[in-house]
Design a protein around this motif. Structure first.
Motif, PDB file in Angstrom:
ATOM      1  N   PRO A 145       0.826  -1.208   0.000  1.00 29.05           N
ATOM      2  CA  PRO A 145       0.000   0.000   0.000  1.00 29.05           C
ATOM      3  C   PRO A 145       0.859   1.257   0.000  1.00 29.05           C
ATOM      4  N   GLY A 146       0.196   2.387  -0.237  1.00 32.85           N
ATOM      5  CA  GLY A 146       0.884   3.678  -0.281  1.00 32.85           C
ATOM      6  C   GLY A 146       0.531   4.363  -1.581  1.00 32.85           C
ATOM      7  N   CYS A 147       0.552   5.666  -1.571  1.00 28.99           N
ATOM      8  CA  CYS A 147       0.197   6.430  -2.770  1.00 28.99           C
ATOM      9  C   CYS A 147       1.251   7.508  -3.008  1.00 28.99           C
ATOM     10  N   PRO A 148       2.390   7.084  -3.570  1.00 28.97           N
ATOM     11  CA  PRO A 148       2.764   5.708  -3.881  1.00 28.97           C
ATOM     12  C   PRO A 148       3.474   5.059  -2.685  1.00 28.97           C
ATOM     13  N   PRO A 149       3.727   3.731  -2.739  1.00 30.29           N
ATOM     14  CA  PRO A 149       4.608   3.132  -1.743  1.00 30.29           C
ATOM     15  C   PRO A 149       5.984   3.791  -1.868  1.00 30.29           C
ATOM     16  N   SER A 150       6.675   3.914  -0.753  1.00 28.28           N
ATOM     17  CA  SER A 150       7.988   4.579  -0.812  1.00 28.28           C
ATOM     18  C   SER A 150       8.990   3.730  -1.596  1.00 28.28           C
ATOM     19  N   ALA A 151      10.014   4.394  -2.080  1.00 28.79           N
ATOM     20  CA  ALA A 151      11.088   3.681  -2.784  1.00 28.79           C
ATOM     21  C   ALA A 151      11.702   2.625  -1.870  1.00 28.79           C
ATOM     22  N   ASP A 152      11.869   2.961  -0.594  1.00 28.99           N
ATOM     23  CA  ASP A 152      12.448   1.995   0.361  1.00 28.99           C
ATOM     24  C   ASP A 152      11.561   0.749   0.474  1.00 28.99           C
ATOM     25  N   THR A 153      10.252   0.976   0.539  1.00 27.48           N
ATOM     26  CA  THR A 153       9.327  -0.161   0.659  1.00 27.48           C
ATOM     27  C   THR A 153       9.426  -1.060  -0.571  1.00 27.48           C
ATOM     28  N   ILE A 154       9.426  -0.442  -1.742  1.00 23.95           N
ATOM     29  CA  ILE A 154       9.489  -1.234  -2.984  1.00 23.95           C
ATOM     30  C   ILE A 154      10.813  -1.990  -3.053  1.00 23.95           C
ATOM     31  N   PHE A 155      11.894  -1.302  -2.737  1.00 22.17           N
ATOM     32  CA  PHE A 155      13.206  -1.950  -2.815  1.00 22.17           C
ATOM     33  C   PHE A 155      13.290  -3.113  -1.820  1.00 22.17           C
ATOM     34  N   SER A 156      12.821  -2.880  -0.589  1.00 24.69           N
ATOM     35  CA  SER A 156      12.885  -3.945   0.425  1.00 24.69           C
ATOM     36  C   SER A 156      12.055  -5.147   0.000  1.00 24.69           C
TER      37      SER A 156
END
Ligand code: SF4
Length: 177
Positions: A145-156
């Motif tokens: 989730p997130g609008c948008p999901p953070s770059a850290d979240t996507i990378f992790s």
């Protein structure tokens, strides 16, 4: 060892979730070295391939074409990630659901446009009655989730999947199925 085959695509989204993926900045080089990017708006590939390991999908399902693409992707993909709130809940595209497609189209294109008012239809897919999240149609393995999901979240999340730590991802996000 073969690298995981990664795909990204967007349905009814604003591209902001893909921008957030690009915001991983220099870590993109690390990701690029560890996956084969086989399909994405970021590469020149017209057809979604077979045997994709991980697919990140941005956007809600707003047309029959979106639904068709999503079902086809699901059939060819091991792990499907709903990337961002539009894919997870419907979010912005689903705001029209309250009033109905016809009412919104009339309001935007006929009632607010003084000159040559008309609803555009040429070369455009017809909007479905409602914009809906991915899990309405197919099994989703992970929700970011997130609008948008953070770059850290996507990378992790991608790193965990690439390293075979999907259990960690399920634990950390609480949004796995
Ligand atoms: S979740 Fe937010 S950033 Fe991502 S496509 Fe939807 S509106 Fe854009």
């Amino acid at each position: 060892m073969n690298k995981p085959r990664l795909a990204t695509l967007w349905l009814d989204g604003c591209s902001g979730c893909h921008m957030s993926l690009l915001d991983t900045d220099e870590r993109l080089l690390d990701l690029a070295a560890r996956v084969d990017l086989v399909y994405s708006p970021l590469v020149d590939c017209k057809l979604y391939p077979e045997a994709v390991d991980i697919a990140c999908i941005e956007g809600a399902v707003s047309t029959a074409e979106d639904e068709c693409r999503l079902r086809s992707v699901r059939e060819r993909t091991k792990c499907l990630i709903a990337l961002g709130d539009c894919a997870v809940t419907g979010n912005v595209p689903a705001m029209r659901n309250t009033w109905g497609t016809d009412t919104v189209l009339r309001s935007v294109y006929l009632e607010r446009e003084a000159l040559a008012a008309r609803i555009p239809t040429e070369d455009l897919p017809l909007l479905s009655d409602k914009a809906l999240p991915l899990h309405t149609f197919v099994k989703v393995d992970f929700f970011l989730p997130g609008c948008p999901p953070s770059a850290d979240t996507i990378f992790s999340a991608l790193t965990a999947l690439i390293e075979g730590r999907s259990a960690d991802l399920r634990l950390n996000t609480g949004f796995g199925t």
